[in-house]
Design an enzyme around this catalytic site. Structure first.
Site, short mmCIF file in Angstrom:
data_model
loop_
_atom_site.label_atom_id
_atom_site.label_comp_id
_atom_site.label_asym_id
_atom_site.label_seq_id
_atom_site.Cartn_x
_atom_site.Cartn_y
_atom_site.Cartn_z
N CYS A 3 -1.21 4.91 -6.56
CA CYS A 3 -1.48 4.65 -5.47
C CYS A 3 -0.85 3.18 -5.25
O CYS A 3 0.04 2.53 -5.98
CB CYS A 3 -3.02 4.21 -5.71
SG CYS A 3 -3.82 3.45 -6.15
N ASN A 6 -3.87 0.36 -7.57
CA ASN A 6 -4.53 1.03 -9.03
C ASN A 6 -6.03 0.60 -9.53
O ASN A 6 -6.08 0.48 -10.40
CB ASN A 6 -3.25 0.52 -10.07
CG ASN A 6 -3.04 1.59 -11.75
OD1 ASN A 6 -3.58 0.56 -12.66
ND2 ASN A 6 -3.72 2.10 -11.67
N CYS A 8 -8.51 1.71 -7.22
CA CYS A 8 -9.26 2.71 -6.67
C CYS A 8 -9.10 4.68 -6.38
O CYS A 8 -10.14 5.38 -7.65
CB CYS A 8 -9.48 2.29 -4.37
SG CYS A 8 -9.90 0.41 -4.47
N ARG A 9 -8.14 4.64 -6.75
CA ARG A 9 -7.42 6.45 -6.48
C ARG A 9 -6.82 6.29 -7.26
O ARG A 9 -7.52 7.79 -8.21
CB ARG A 9 -6.87 6.38 -5.17
CG ARG A 9 -7.03 6.06 -3.22
CD ARG A 9 -5.86 6.51 -2.73
NE ARG A 9 -5.15 5.19 -2.88
CZ ARG A 9 -4.11 5.34 -1.75
NH1 ARG A 9 -4.02 5.78 -0.97
NH2 ARG A 9 -4.23 3.24 -1.82
N SER A 10 -6.27 6.42 -7.55
CA SER A 10 -5.29 6.06 -9.77
C SER A 10 -5.96 5.98 -10.41
O SER A 10 -6.20 7.17 -11.43
CB SER A 10 -4.21 5.92 -9.56
OG SER A 10 -3.95 4.39 -9.30
N ASP A 117 -6.77 5.67 1.75
CA ASP A 117 -7.42 4.77 0.66
C ASP A 117 -9.15 4.06 0.77
O ASP A 117 -8.92 3.81 2.97
CB ASP A 117 -6.09 3.07 1.18
CG ASP A 117 -6.06 2.02 0.80
OD1 ASP A 117 -7.04 1.76 -0.26
OD2 ASP A 117 -5.91 1.57 0.34
#
Ligand code: 4NP
Length: 144
Positions: A3, A6, A8-10, A117
């Protein structure tokens, strides 16, 4: 799993996929295209939503994606089209490019959708991201 930050999402994608595969056979890691959060733990809201689903992601530390990752990994799942563009811009050849996949195409084939996001929103955004990534990782794990 890639993401922007690195944090939040990934990190969620990494934690979720790790929980669905045999770590003796499959190596999972995550990275960000940006450098701002290198060395940081995942965002507290990602840690919290992971914990709600019995996953501990607190040992993860952010790192930046590098060209070396094209050699080290067979599949590179990006969270959104902007990540895809950034990673494509440093791909060295067609083999590198073919490794890049939008993760939501796992559950919405060919739709090229973004994992939103959640950084500037509330915790509902993180729950929503968790749900999408959980379904996508089911599909990835089934194929591996
Ligand atoms: P991520 O979220 O890409 O899912 O880790 C973000 C984290 C930090 C920032 C943007 C997105 N930031 O602008 O610092």
């Amino acid at each position: 799993m890639v993401c922007l930050g690195n944090i939040c999402r990934s990190p969620l994608a990494e934690g979720i996929l790790k929980s669905k595969i045999d770590s003796n056979n499959v190596y999972v890691d995550s990275a960000g295209t940006g450098h701002w959060h290198i060395g940081k733990k995942p965002d507290p809201r990602s840690i919290e939503v992971a914990k709600k689903h019995q996953l501990d992601i607190t040992d993860q530390r952010a790192r930046q994606f590098s060209k070396q990752d094209f050699d080290d990994f067979d599949y590179i799942f990006v969270m959104d089209n902007s990540n895809k563009k950034d990673i494509l811009s440093i791909a060295r050849n067609d083999s590198d490019k073919e490794k890049i996949h939008l993760i939501l195409n796992e559950i919405f084939p060919n739709e090229n959708m973004d994992v939103p996001d959640p950084y500037y929103g509330g915790s509902e955004g993180f729950q929503n991201v968790y749900r999408m990534l959980d379904l996508s990782c089911d599909s990835i794990a089934n194929r591996l």
